[in-house]
Write a protein that holds these residues in place. Structure first.
Motif, PDB file in Angstrom:
ATOM      1  N   THR A 144       9.798   3.663  13.021  1.00  0.00           N
ATOM      2  CA  THR A 144       8.665   4.172  13.459  1.00  0.00           C
ATOM      3  C   THR A 144       8.025   4.841  12.373  1.00  0.00           C
ATOM      4  N   TYR A 145       8.744   5.652  11.510  1.00  0.00           N
ATOM      5  CA  TYR A 145       8.163   6.481  10.533  1.00  0.00           C
ATOM      6  C   TYR A 145       7.463   5.630   9.168  1.00  0.00           C
ATOM      7  N   LEU A 146       8.099   4.550   9.140  1.00  0.00           N
ATOM      8  CA  LEU A 146       7.792   3.557   7.995  1.00  0.00           C
ATOM      9  C   LEU A 146       6.606   2.819   8.178  1.00  0.00           C
ATOM     10  N   ASP A 178       0.785  -1.033  -0.063  1.00  0.00           N
ATOM     11  CA  ASP A 178      -0.180   0.031  -0.062  1.00  0.00           C
ATOM     12  C   ASP A 178       0.961   1.208  -0.237  1.00  0.00           C
ATOM     13  N   VAL A 179       2.016   1.213   0.752  1.00  0.00           N
ATOM     14  CA  VAL A 179       2.904   2.289   0.733  1.00  0.00           C
ATOM     15  C   VAL A 179       3.977   1.957   0.115  1.00  0.00           C
ATOM     16  N   ARG A 180       4.679   2.731  -0.789  1.00  0.00           N
ATOM     17  CA  ARG A 180       5.820   2.090  -1.784  1.00  0.00           C
ATOM     18  C   ARG A 180       6.983   2.897  -0.873  1.00  0.00           C
ATOM     19  N   VAL A 181       7.786   1.866  -0.660  1.00  0.00           N
ATOM     20  CA  VAL A 181       9.339   2.308   0.085  1.00  0.00           C
ATOM     21  C   VAL A 181      10.503   2.156  -0.857  1.00  0.00           C
ATOM     22  N   SER A 183      13.007  -5.892   6.813  1.00  0.00           N
ATOM     23  CA  SER A 183      11.889  -6.090   6.155  1.00  0.00           C
ATOM     24  C   SER A 183      10.869  -4.893   5.672  1.00  0.00           C
ATOM     25  N   ASN A 184      11.393  -3.681   5.927  1.00  0.00           N
ATOM     26  CA  ASN A 184      10.736  -2.654   5.703  1.00  0.00           C
ATOM     27  C   ASN A 184      11.145  -1.985   4.291  1.00  0.00           C
ATOM     28  N   LEU A 185      12.255  -2.583   3.709  1.00  0.00           N
ATOM     29  CA  LEU A 185      12.836  -1.913   2.540  1.00  0.00           C
ATOM     30  C   LEU A 185      13.652  -3.113   2.151  1.00  0.00           C
TER      31      LEU A 185
END
Length: 824
Positions: free
Chosen positions: A360-362, A256-259, A387-389
């Motif tokens: 936290t921001y991600l 949903d959010v593209r990093v 795992s966030n990127l």
């Protein structure tokens, strides 16, 4: 009575002010007798409009609540309108008529909230409208754009001639008492509004949606007030690459959010890229863009910035927040789940607190379609986000094209385009400047370095443009000369952040890689750099690999893979120059290395009395730096373990005495025209001795049985060498390279060299003719030989078991050795 203070004051001051409504730009007479025009144009004006007021909100008092909320919506998108309820627009005690007309002159968009009251209640809204129309007519392309909003009056009612008749009748009544009102101009203003595409609030339409439509229209016309200067950036190619990666990520249905990750060495333009993207995407994301630079603000400040940029939180509340938990809770509750955002998290590192903050921001839960761009100096630092990127969504910083590099250089060299035009007649001169900033990267490719272009541009800009002066200056200037090097150099100050984060041990390893490691040709073709690094650092291979991996992760070096044999490590040219500056003679009591390309008398003058420089471990003298050896007593540097000499030793006034270097492990002498090499007899700790390419050398002295640690001796390319006395006493020797020693006729018996594993005798015709056997070297694993005529070595089948490689030309007879042939 009109509730707006400006309208009340207008009616009361009507007799004391003479306002030329027909041509307000000419003169406004105030009750103190002053004559004022646009405050931006008149230096005598006693008040200054805020430049941020690029939008003017015009309305009658009945719509003040709607307009006030519209003002808040615009402020949330970094558009700050001129609104009579704001003291920043109409300060107390200010002369409001001048300020209103001044605001209309400088505004880019005028929003008129139309109603029956707009035309009938007071004359002030029409005064504002006529002023906007005049500004629009003065410049069709860049003049004021008017957005009519049919709020409590329909388009049909507005166009109805009966409505016009009613309004005009009221205007004519006002005109009887005020001859300054020009009825024809007011009629023309009505006709102008009919031709403009407008916003219509139909009966029953939600006011929120109406305001949203107005904000979107304004966002396309007015850039946010807070922007970053990116006029010097080649944004087209830069943004294209990053946007393409975002487009690829967009097709990932799970996200949903593209990093997206962006990495590259310091000073290469990542921060500028972030700011340029914020500028470019502000319209697409309806003003919801935010830039956060790690290390430049606290987490509380970062959260408040995100609240300010990405939510509709009242800006007055933000000033009262000083707790991280409060800010985070407010941000989570106020994030719009329907409107996507663009967030830049710039310059993260592997520091635990940075990783926690970024994570936290991600995970804040932005709306679908949001894009988060994360930058770091290396891919390894980005991968700390786990795992966030994903690595597949990370790209290396796009490089400048040549045309962009020229534009960037000229932007920093000249303050305006007219000045820059003067140098366009000398494209060769510009190219000469730009090519000075074309650097070799660690992977073997070249690129234009943005920060270097800026530094050179500003430096030459201070000289002032004169082609002759520039050419003379370019001949003398060195981007990293003494006056520009060190901690104060604007390029090096960027690199220093990464360097200072290293431990002293890793700093030493990095300096070895950039300056002191022997040239690859000092070893055999497949030499292993691990061996040398382990030897001089006293570490195991796995420890060296761990430290190299850390340097690689932080983009100080470039290594494609670890393990096996390692013969070369990629290092960016700027990192090498940084290392040279770091190794200049400074506080010798604390200095761990010296690298001199110019004579430095201070090195000898500061030598202590009766003791050595305890911390100094590495020394390198090249070119004119060799002259420093004339005044140097090397006994004071007994802790030095690596010494490199590159240049003409014959120019020295005296022979070099290396005897005091008791702990020397690695010695390299290159490009000397001396006939004699330094004496090695007292260098009992020596492990590696390389004298490759000294083609005038005809003798070597000091080889004896006391050199029990010498493992590698490289005399390749010493074409005048006729003998190597004492080489047969080097019982620890493992590699002997005599390739290219074509005048060397014979060797002492090498039978004692039981540890010799590799022998290189390429292009040693004279010696090979007299070489009867190498059979005594029972532990020899590799022989590299080349001879114009066929040559058979005698051998003993019963004793030889270890020879695995014999590199020889086609037709070279090798007898019955167990071998693997490689034909040259």
């Amino acid at each position: 009575m009109e509730p707006s203070s400006k309208r009340l004051n207008l009616e009361r001051a009507n007799n004391s002010e003479s306002i030329n409504v027909g041509d307000f730009s000419k003169t406004v007479e105030t009750d103190d007798g002053m004559s004022s025009t646009d405050s931006c144009r008149n230096p005598k004006c006693n008040h200054v409009l805020e430049h941020k007021h690029k939008i003017f909100l015009s309305h009658s008092g009945a719509q003040k609540d709607f307009v006030e909320q519209l003002c808040i919506d615009l402020e949330g998108c970094d558009r700050y309108p001129f609104f009579d309820k704001r003291q920043c627009s109409l300060p107390i005690v200010e002369e409001f008529p001048k300020r209103i007309f001044d605001a209309i002159r400088q505004c880019q968009v005028g929003v008129v909230i139309l109603s029956e009251d707009f035309f009938m209640k007071t004359k002030w809204p029409m005064l504002e409208l006529v002023a906007m129309v005049k500004e629009m007519n003065m410049d069709r392309e860049f003049g004021c754009k008017i957005i009519p909003v049919f709020y409590s009056i329909s388009l049909e009612e507005y166009c109805d001639p009966k409505s016009h008749g009613r309004w005009i009748k009221q205007w004519e009544t006002w005109a009887k008492y005020d001859k300054r009102i020009n009825i024809e101009e007011w009629k023309n203003a009505l006709r102008v509004l009919r031709r403009i595409n407008s916003v219509i609030k139909n009966q029953g339409r939600n006011e929120v949606k109406c305001r949203k439509e107005i904000v979107e229209a304004i966002s396309h016309l007015v850039l946010p007030e807070i922007r970053w200067d990116d006029s010097h950036v080649g944004r087209l190619s830069l943004c294209k690459v990053i946007t393409q990666k975002n487009y690829e990520k967009q097709h990932d249905s799970k996200a949903d959010v593209r990093v997206v990750g962006l990495y590259g060495m310091g000073g290469i333009g990542k921060t500028t890229a972030c700011k340029a993207l914020c500028n470019d995407l502000v319209i697409q994301f309806k003003g919801r863009v935010c830039y956060i630079e790690f290390g430049s603000m606290s987490k509380v400040e970062s959260l408040k910035e995100m609240l300010r940029r990405l939510t509709k939180t009242n800006h007055d509340i933000l000033g009262q927040l000083n707790d991280e938990g409060q800010c985070l809770d407010l941000l989570k509750r106020h994030i719009d789940q329907e409107r996507p955002v663009f967030l830049c998290l710039d310059n993260i590192s592997d520091k635990p607190e940075f990783i926690r903050h970024a994570t936290t921001y991600l995970k804040l839960g932005f709306a679908k379609g949001s894009v988060i761009l994360v930058t770091a100096r290396s891919l390894g630092e980005l991968m700390c986000l786990n795992s966030n990127l994903h690595q597949s969504n990370c790209i290396i910083m796009p490089e400048l094209e040549e045309s962009e590099a020229r534009t960037l250089f000229l932007n920093h060299a000249f303050s305006n385009k007219h000045a820059a035009a003067e140098v366009n007649n000398r494209p060769d001169l510009i190219s000469s400047c730009v090519q000075r900033c074309y650097y070799l990267k660690g992977d073997g490719t070249f690129h234009y370095h943005p920060l270097a272009l800026q530094v050179l541009g500003e430096l030459l800009g201070c000289v002032g443009y004169d082609s002759r002066l520039w050419e003379e200056h370019l001949q003398k200037i060195d981007m990293f000369s003494a006056e520009l090097s060190g901690n104060d150099h604007p390029v090096f100050s960027i690199l220093r952040t990464s360097y200072d984060s290293l431990s002293p041990e890793v700093q030493m390893l990095f300096m070895d890689i950039t300056l002191f490691v022997p040239s690859p040709d000092c070893y055999n073709v497949d030499w292993n750099l691990y061996d040398w690094l382990c030897m001089v650092h006293g570490l195991r291979v796995d420890e060296i690999i761990r430290q190299l991996a850390y340097l690689n992760k932080n983009s100080l070096v470039d290594i494609s893979e670890f393990g096996g044999r390692l013969s070369r490590i990629g290092v960016h040219d700027l990192w090498r120059e940084f290392s040279v500056a770091e190794a200049k003679v400074g506080k010798l009591r604390d200095q761990r290395w010296v690298y001199l390309a110019k004579a430095c008398p201070e090195l000898g003058e500061n030598s202590p009395s009766g003791r050595c420089w305890e911390n100094l471990k590495r020394m390198c003298f090249i070119n004119d730096g060799l002259m420093s050896l004339d005044e140097l007593n090397l006994d004071f540097f007994c802790n030095v373990t690596v010494l490199k000499l590159d240049g003409e030793l014959s120019l020295l006034d005296r022979a070099i005495d290396l005897g005091g270097l008791k702990n020397l492990k690695s010695l390299e002498v290159k490009n000397s025209c001396n006939r004699k090499l330094p004496d090695l007899s007292k260098l009992t700790s020596l492990r590696v001795a390389c004298f490759r390419g000294n083609d005038k050398v005809d003798t070597i002295t000091g080889l004896n049985s006391k050199l029990t640690n010498l493992r590698i001796l490289n005399l390749a390319g010493c074409r005048s060498l006729r003998s190597v006395p004492g080489v047969n006493e080097l019982i620890a020797l493992e590699e002997l390279n005599l390739s290219g020693c074509d005048r060397l006729e014979k060797l002492p018996s090498l039978g004692k060299l039981v540890n010799l594993r590799r022998l290189d005798i390429f292009n040693c015709d004279s010696m090979i003719r007299h070489l009867k056997t190498i059979d005594d070297l029972i532990y020899l694993e590799e022989v590299r030989a080349e001879y114009k005529k066929r040559k058979r070595f005698r051998h003993s089948h019963g004793r030889r078991r270890t020879l695995t490689t014999l590199v020889a030309p086609d037709g070279f007879s090798t007898g019955g050795f167990q071998r693997h042939l490689q034909y040259m």
